[in-house]
Enzyme design. Structure first.
Site, PDB file in Angstrom:
ATOM      1  N   HIS A   1      -9.742   1.554   0.962  1.00  0.00           N
ATOM      2  CA  HIS A   1      -9.576   0.391   1.836  1.00  0.00           C
ATOM      3  C   HIS A   1     -10.590   0.399   2.981  1.00  0.00           C
ATOM      4  CE1 HIS A   1      -7.516  -2.882   3.882  1.00  0.00           C
ATOM      5  NE2 HIS A   1      -6.601  -2.918   2.934  1.00  0.00           N
TER       6      HIS A   1
ATOM      7  N   GLU B   1     -11.541  -4.065  -2.750  1.00  0.00           N
ATOM      8  CA  GLU B   1     -10.697  -2.974  -3.226  1.00  0.00           C
ATOM      9  C   GLU B   1     -10.543  -3.068  -4.753  1.00  0.00           C
ATOM     10  OE1 GLU B   1      -7.026  -3.184  -0.646  1.00  0.00           O
ATOM     11  OE2 GLU B   1      -8.278  -4.786   0.206  1.00  0.00           O
TER      12      GLU B   1
ATOM     13  N   HIS C   1       0.807  -1.227   0.000  1.00  0.00           N
ATOM     14  CA  HIS C   1       0.000   0.000   0.000  1.00  0.00           C
ATOM     15  C   HIS C   1       0.840   1.277   0.000  1.00  0.00           C
ATOM     16  CE1 HIS C   1      -3.403  -2.494   0.153  1.00  0.00           C
ATOM     17  NE2 HIS C   1      -3.532  -2.637   1.452  1.00  0.00           N
TER      18      HIS C   1
END
Length: 381
Positions: free
Chosen positions: A210, A348, A136
């Site tokens: 998220h 996601e 991420h």
């Protein structure tokens, strides 16, 4: 919004405070200019705000820190509201150790193997924050940045525009990346996310949201009884560190087949090696539609007890389905209840994990003069 939902909202407008939401019940039925309030300060003194917006029966609270969706409030079949997004009550909790609750993810969502990739003959090294890999965006991804936020109204829609400029070399990525993300609540209560970005040098980009969902209500327990339909005949298997092997494997005959719809937990305890790697499902699904110019519906989730449902439409070619496997009782949410394994799930929308190291995957390269554009729409029922 359906006629029945409009009627339900009108009939229950006086009693919505019972679900832990603000007492100004009419805000749930009609849009108004988003409201800002002080939420806290970072260690360096930077102010963080919380923005509240409502439209079409949906209400959200969004933080300028990380673009975090702190709460998402929806009615059940009887008109009773609950927050369906996992998260914290204080800024300090988000800063200390959040597992990306509700956050905007970038510069690269999901994992990059060993934190390394090569672009135009130049190698780049990113910080490692997920065992041997980068997750991420790195140790200080977009989820840990304070975004500039501007409210807007557009006809009967309301929303927030979030902006952030990621400097050349930030977290090891090349190019200064100018990012704009629009959160829009439509008159029908849909939540639309429009992502755009430009760069000064060739770089890689993969932005996503998220949010951890529990359609029965945050802190209400597990999500394994939620029924998921996912339009994906293939997925990307991973190795023991959750990096894709490069294979696009069929879901047929595996626990990863949600094409006809089934409970999230139906096969979650199967002995399939991929489930053992992820301690459940934490995999990218290859959407049947591929990349599209306009959003197309790819997933639907229904929660049988409350009757709440959510469908997702996107322009993206992939979707990471995460079944909350690593929630381990370390966090207590806004309800002051502890989150345990399977108490929330994520859907996601994205390009594939580790795409910079897999030329056969859809490209995540963005070059100067081009504009990164993706859109995802969440519709609630």
């Amino acid at each position: 919004m359906s006629t029945s939902r409009r009627t339900l909202l009108a009939a229950t407008a006086g009693g919505l405070a019972a679900a832990g939401m603000a007492t100004a019940a009419p805000a749930h039925a009609a849009g108004g200019r988003p409201a800002r309030e002080f939420f806290g300060r970072l260690a360096d003194g930077t102010r963080v705000d919380r923005w509240t917006l409502a439209n079409g029966g949906t209400r959200m609270a969004v933080l300028s820190y990380g673009g975090i969706v702190q709460s998402l409030e929806l009615p059940d079949r009887r008109g009773r509201y609950a927050n369906v997004s996992l998260g914290f009550g204080t800024l300090e909790e988000y800063v200390a150790s959040s597992p990306y609750f509700g956050a905007l993810i970038g510069r690269y969502g999901n994992r990059i193997a060993a934190g390394r990739f090569t672009l135009d003959g130049q190698s780049y090294q990113l910080p490692l924050n997920d065992g041997p890999n980068t997750l991420h965006g790195g140790t200080q991804g977009f989820d840990k940045r304070v975004w500039d936020v501007e409210p807007f109204t557009a006809g009967s829609d309301v929303g927030l525009t979030l902006r952030y400029v990621s400097g050349d070399g930030e977290m090891g990525y090349p190019g200064a990346l100018s990012v704009r993300v629009d959160y829009t609540l439509t008159r029908d209560g849909d939540w639309r996310i429009d992502y755009t970005a430009t760069t000064t040098k060739a770089t890689v980009v993969n932005l996503t949201s998220h949010v951890y969902y529990n359609l029965a209500g945050e802190g209400s327990g597990g999500v394994y009884d939620h029924e998921l339909t996912l339009d994906a005949a293939r997925y990307t298997p991973v190795d023991a560190t959750l990096i894709p092997t490069g294979e696009l494997a069929p879901v047929a005959g595996t626990p990863f087949d949600f094409r006809r719809g089934k409970a999230i937990g139906a096969d979650i305890r199967d002995s399939h090696q991929q489930l053992l790697y992820g301690q459940g499902i934490d995999h990218n699904f290859v959407l049947d539609k591929g990349s599209t110019r306009l959003p197309e519906r790819v997933a639907t989730v229904r929660e049988p007890r409350s009757g709440r449902s959510m469908s997702i439409a996107t322009t993206e070619p992939g979707l990471q389905f995460y079944s909350g496997n690593f929630l381990d009782g370390s966090f207590a949410g806004t309800s002051d209840r502890v989150y345990r394994q399977g108490d929330g799930f994520c859907l996601e929308t994205q390009h594939f994990p580790d795409s910079p190291n897999h030329p056969s995957f859809p490209s995540t390269v963005l070059r100067p003069g081009d504009t990164y554009r993706t859109t995802t729409v969440h519709s609630f029922g």
